[in-house]
Motif scaffolding. Structure first.
Motif, PDB file in Angstrom:
ATOM      1  N   GLY A 199      21.642   8.371  85.428  1.00  0.00           N
ATOM      2  CA  GLY A 199      21.096   7.141  84.869  1.00  0.00           C
ATOM      3  C   GLY A 199      19.884   6.634  85.633  1.00  0.00           C
ATOM      4  O   GLY A 199      18.867   6.265  85.040  1.00  0.00           O
ATOM      5  N   LEU A 200      19.992   6.612  86.967  1.00  0.00           N
ATOM      6  CA  LEU A 200      18.859   6.168  87.772  1.00  0.00           C
ATOM      7  C   LEU A 200      17.668   7.109  87.628  1.00  0.00           C
ATOM      8  O   LEU A 200      16.512   6.668  87.580  1.00  0.00           O
ATOM      9  CB  LEU A 200      19.277   6.067  89.238  1.00  0.00           C
ATOM     10  N   CYS A 201      17.957   8.417  87.557  1.00  0.00           N
ATOM     11  CA  CYS A 201      16.872   9.394  87.428  1.00  0.00           C
ATOM     12  C   CYS A 201      16.120   9.210  86.117  1.00  0.00           C
ATOM     13  O   CYS A 201      14.883   9.199  86.088  1.00  0.00           O
ATOM     14  CB  CYS A 201      17.448  10.804  87.531  1.00  0.00           C
ATOM     15  N   LEU A 202      16.853   9.054  85.013  1.00  0.00           N
ATOM     16  CA  LEU A 202      16.189   8.861  83.713  1.00  0.00           C
ATOM     17  C   LEU A 202      15.412   7.555  83.679  1.00  0.00           C
ATOM     18  O   LEU A 202      14.314   7.487  83.103  1.00  0.00           O
ATOM     19  CB  LEU A 202      17.232   8.886  82.597  1.00  0.00           C
ATOM     20  N   LEU A 203      15.963   6.510  84.310  1.00  0.00           N
ATOM     21  CA  LEU A 203      15.260   5.227  84.327  1.00  0.00           C
ATOM     22  C   LEU A 203      13.939   5.335  85.083  1.00  0.00           C
ATOM     23  O   LEU A 203      12.885   4.880  84.607  1.00  0.00           O
ATOM     24  CB  LEU A 203      16.156   4.169  84.964  1.00  0.00           C
ATOM     25  N   VAL A 204      13.979   5.968  86.276  1.00  0.00           N
ATOM     26  CA  VAL A 204      12.757   6.097  87.075  1.00  0.00           C
ATOM     27  C   VAL A 204      11.756   7.000  86.368  1.00  0.00           C
ATOM     28  O   VAL A 204      10.547   6.706  86.345  1.00  0.00           O
ATOM     29  CB  VAL A 204      13.103   6.630  88.481  1.00  0.00           C
ATOM     30  N   LEU A 237       7.962   5.970  85.237  1.00  0.00           N
ATOM     31  CA  LEU A 237       6.782   6.715  85.672  1.00  0.00           C
ATOM     32  C   LEU A 237       5.965   7.207  84.479  1.00  0.00           C
ATOM     33  O   LEU A 237       4.725   7.136  84.478  1.00  0.00           O
ATOM     34  CB  LEU A 237       7.199   7.892  86.546  1.00  0.00           C
ATOM     35  N   ALA A 238       6.651   7.715  83.458  1.00  0.00           N
ATOM     36  CA  ALA A 238       5.933   8.174  82.273  1.00  0.00           C
ATOM     37  C   ALA A 238       5.223   7.012  81.573  1.00  0.00           C
ATOM     38  O   ALA A 238       4.078   7.158  81.108  1.00  0.00           O
ATOM     39  CB  ALA A 238       6.903   8.864  81.314  1.00  0.00           C
ATOM     40  N   GLY A 239       5.874   5.855  81.498  1.00  0.00           N
ATOM     41  CA  GLY A 239       5.231   4.698  80.882  1.00  0.00           C
ATOM     42  C   GLY A 239       4.004   4.235  81.641  1.00  0.00           C
ATOM     43  O   GLY A 239       2.967   3.912  81.038  1.00  0.00           O
ATOM     44  N   THR A 277      -0.299  14.297  88.468  1.00  0.00           N
ATOM     45  CA  THR A 277       0.415  13.315  89.288  1.00  0.00           C
ATOM     46  C   THR A 277       1.800  13.033  88.738  1.00  0.00           C
ATOM     47  O   THR A 277       2.787  12.953  89.488  1.00  0.00           O
ATOM     48  CB  THR A 277      -0.400  12.008  89.369  1.00  0.00           C
ATOM     49  N   LEU A 278       1.889  12.894  87.420  1.00  0.00           N
ATOM     50  CA  LEU A 278       3.190  12.640  86.806  1.00  0.00           C
ATOM     51  C   LEU A 278       4.136  13.811  87.015  1.00  0.00           C
ATOM     52  O   LEU A 278       5.336  13.620  87.297  1.00  0.00           O
ATOM     53  CB  LEU A 278       3.009  12.364  85.316  1.00  0.00           C
ATOM     54  N   PHE A 279       3.633  15.035  86.893  1.00  0.00           N
ATOM     55  CA  PHE A 279       4.481  16.213  87.110  1.00  0.00           C
ATOM     56  C   PHE A 279       5.019  16.241  88.537  1.00  0.00           C
ATOM     57  O   PHE A 279       6.216  16.511  88.757  1.00  0.00           O
ATOM     58  CB  PHE A 279       3.683  17.484  86.813  1.00  0.00           C
ATOM     59  N   VAL A 280       4.186  15.964  89.526  1.00  0.00           N
ATOM     60  CA  VAL A 280       4.627  15.975  90.924  1.00  0.00           C
ATOM     61  C   VAL A 280       5.678  14.893  91.169  1.00  0.00           C
ATOM     62  O   VAL A 280       6.709  15.133  91.826  1.00  0.00           O
ATOM     63  CB  VAL A 280       3.417  15.798  91.866  1.00  0.00           C
ATOM     64  N   LEU A 281       5.444  13.698  90.624  1.00  0.00           N
ATOM     65  CA  LEU A 281       6.401  12.603  90.821  1.00  0.00           C
ATOM     66  C   LEU A 281       7.732  12.893  90.133  1.00  0.00           C
ATOM     67  O   LEU A 281       8.804  12.637  90.706  1.00  0.00           O
ATOM     68  CB  LEU A 281       5.810  11.297  90.314  1.00  0.00           C
ATOM     69  N   LEU A 282       7.686  13.424  88.926  1.00  0.00           N
ATOM     70  CA  LEU A 282       8.928  13.762  88.231  1.00  0.00           C
ATOM     71  C   LEU A 282       9.688  14.862  88.958  1.00  0.00           C
ATOM     72  O   LEU A 282      10.926  14.832  89.042  1.00  0.00           O
ATOM     73  CB  LEU A 282       8.631  14.189  86.797  1.00  0.00           C
ATOM     74  N   PHE A 283       8.964  15.836  89.490  1.00  0.00           N
ATOM     75  CA  PHE A 283       9.622  16.899  90.256  1.00  0.00           C
ATOM     76  C   PHE A 283      10.280  16.328  91.513  1.00  0.00           C
ATOM     77  O   PHE A 283      11.400  16.720  91.869  1.00  0.00           O
ATOM     78  CB  PHE A 283       8.592  17.970  90.630  1.00  0.00           C
ATOM     79  N   ALA A 284       9.606  15.395  92.183  1.00  0.00           N
ATOM     80  CA  ALA A 284      10.180  14.783  93.385  1.00  0.00           C
ATOM     81  C   ALA A 284      11.428  13.975  93.053  1.00  0.00           C
ATOM     82  O   ALA A 284      12.433  14.029  93.776  1.00  0.00           O
ATOM     83  CB  ALA A 284       9.134  13.900  94.067  1.00  0.00           C
ATOM     84  N   VAL A 285      11.393  13.227  91.943  1.00  0.00           N
ATOM     85  CA  VAL A 285      12.570  12.456  91.541  1.00  0.00           C
ATOM     86  C   VAL A 285      13.728  13.375  91.188  1.00  0.00           C
ATOM     87  O   VAL A 285      14.885  13.135  91.568  1.00  0.00           O
ATOM     88  CB  VAL A 285      12.211  11.533  90.361  1.00  0.00           C
ATOM     89  N   GLY A 286      13.444  14.453  90.468  1.00  0.00           N
ATOM     90  CA  GLY A 286      14.501  15.408  90.146  1.00  0.00           C
ATOM     91  C   GLY A 286      15.095  16.074  91.374  1.00  0.00           C
ATOM     92  O   GLY A 286      16.313  16.263  91.464  1.00  0.00           O
ATOM     93  N   LEU A 287      14.246  16.422  92.338  1.00  0.00           N
ATOM     94  CA  LEU A 287      14.744  17.045  93.564  1.00  0.00           C
ATOM     95  C   LEU A 287      15.577  16.062  94.380  1.00  0.00           C
ATOM     96  O   LEU A 287      16.618  16.441  94.949  1.00  0.00           O
ATOM     97  CB  LEU A 287      13.557  17.555  94.393  1.00  0.00           C
ATOM     98  N   LEU A 288      15.156  14.808  94.431  1.00  0.00           N
ATOM     99  CA  LEU A 288      15.935  13.801  95.142  1.00  0.00           C
ATOM    100  C   LEU A 288      17.291  13.579  94.473  1.00  0.00           C
ATOM    101  O   LEU A 288      18.321  13.444  95.160  1.00  0.00           O
ATOM    102  CB  LEU A 288      15.147  12.499  95.191  1.00  0.00           C
TER     103      LEU A 288
END
Length: 435
Positions: A75-80, A84-86, A122-133
């Motif tokens: 839930g937190l991952c999808l919210l973040v 970020l996408a918005g 930038t969005l790809f890097v941030l999404l990858f970091a959130v997924g890895l976390l």
């Protein structure tokens, strides 16, 4: 919570009588007692069947805690990710139409294309970091649950969540370092092949030898990557159960796997195949329900007049099918991740039992008498962070020479002091005083 008192006892015959010729017991004779099992894991060197059954037992007993952590992280991952996408779309909103819908016969201008590319990267890097976390939090939750499952003690969502968050930085470091180390051979092979391929294609006479060179480089590189990945596969469990940093966890994993690489690789491969098979079986009913639910609606769409919009029933059917597929995929992925992680963590426990006498240490911890009730004196300078559970203490105690640090000597005994001789009181009568 009980434990088998017959751990290690194999000599005395039972009431069935002595063994027959050749050491085979008679019908109804005695048999060696089973190994102690205070929790879901038998405290003995584990075989493939033991690891499989213990993984299912741990999932069956603690699935609520694991599912709660996974759902909270999802839930937190999808919210973040949505936020970020918005933000990215809002930042380049004025450049979207000139890039994706330019005037006929014209290419997008660089002033519009550059912000889109920068925002996308930038969005790809941030999404990858959130997924890895998020993956690091889930990976840290599985050893936290297994710690209590080995002892047979209950745990809660709150305790699992707090332990997972506390150890997430170390687990994240182990995942990143493991990926870099294990993926280095493949990256090196690609770094050699790509320039060769570019030179071959850009020449006047392209040579097919560049295509043949790719498998020649990738096959040995992939073999080395698999070898490194197996050597470092126990690092997340070490990071959580021993409160170790990323570098220490990688070294400990390599030391525990050394000498048993083929066994651990084979068992891990079997566990991955079991997880993928069951995950596919979980996902299949959801896909069938969603697909068959659309058949009547799709049959009615042929009768719709041309030029009219899609009927409401078709939209509802498509939404229902999409929801079923998403739910089935989410449940199957949660099971696959949880089962695979617990399977790998049990291999860590097995190696500790085989090499560092962890079973005896756990039994000694369970057999230790509980502290007496009553007020406990508070030390003048209490430690800042005291371990809350006994299994974590067993796995991380720096003063335990046979468990976490087999080469470290134990604490020195305090020197004994001789009691001072007691002096007899002066009981003689008072002497007469001189005048």
């Amino acid at each position: 919570m009980t434990q088998n008192a017959g751990w290690g006892s194999t000599g005395a015959p039972g009431p069935g009588g002595p063994a027959g010729p050749g050491g085979a017991p008679h019908w109804g004779g005695w048999a060696p007692p089973p190994p102690p099992q205070p929790g879901t894991v038998p405290l003995k060197p584990l075989g493939l069947g033991d690891v499989v059954s213990a993984t299912f037992a741990t999932l069956g007993r603690h699935w609520k805690q694991l599912a709660g952590v996974m759902l909270a992280v999802l839930g937190l991952c999808l919210l973040v990710m949505g936020l970020l996408a918005g933000v990215a779309v809002a930042a380049v909103y004025d450049h979207i139409e000139p890039v994706f819908d330019p005037p006929y016969g014209q290419d997008p201008a660089a002033e519009h294309l550059t912000p889109i590319i920068v925002a996308g990267v930038t969005l790809f890097v941030l999404l990858f970091a959130v997924g890895l976390l998020s993956m690091a939090v889930v990976t840290a939750a599985c050893p936290a649950v297994l710690q209590q499952a080995v002892l047979g003690r209950p745990t809660t969502f709150r305790a699992t969540w707090r332990t997972a968050l506390r150890r997430t930085p170390s687990v994240l470091g182990t995942l990143v370092l493991t990926g870099l180390i294990a993926g280095a051979p493949v990256l090196a092979a690609m770094a050699v092949w790509i320039p060769v391929m570019v030179v071959s294609v850009s020449g006047d006479d392209p040579s097919p030898a560049a295509l043949v060179l790719l498998p020649v480089l990738l096959l040995p590189a992939a073999a080395v990557s698999v070898w490194l990945g197996t050597r470092l596969s126990l690092a997340p469990a070490v990071a959580v159960m021993e409160n170790a940093g990323p570098g220490t966890a990688l070294r400990r994993s390599a030391a525990l796997v050394k000498g048993d690489w083929w066994r651990i690789f084979g068992i891990t491969l079997v566990g991955s195949m079991i997880a993928m098979s069951i995950a596919y079986m979980i996902q299949m009913p959801f896909q069938l329900i969603g697909t068959f639910g659309m058949i009547p609606i799709m049959a009615e769409t042929g009768e719709v007049a041309e030029g009219s919009g899609p009927p409401t029933g078709m939209i509802v059917a498509l939404a229902f099918a999409f929801l079923c597929i998403m739910v089935g995929g989410g449940v199957s992925q949660m099971f696959q991740i949880g089962y695979t992680q617990l399977f790998s963590n049990l291999l860590y426990v097995d190696q500790r039992i085989r090499r560092e006498n962890l079973a005896q240490a756990i039994l000694a911890e369970l057999a230790a008498p509980a502290p007496a009730a009553g007020p406990v004196p508070t030390p003048a300078n209490p430690p800042a962070d005291t371990p809350a559970d006994t299994l974590a203490h067993t796995l991380t105690d720096s003063d335990a020479p046979t468990v976490a640090h087999p080469d470290r000597p134990g604490p020195r005994p305090e020197p004994k002091t001789e009691p001072e001789p007691e002096t007899e009181p002066d009981t003689l009568p008072d002497r007469p005083k001189d005048d």
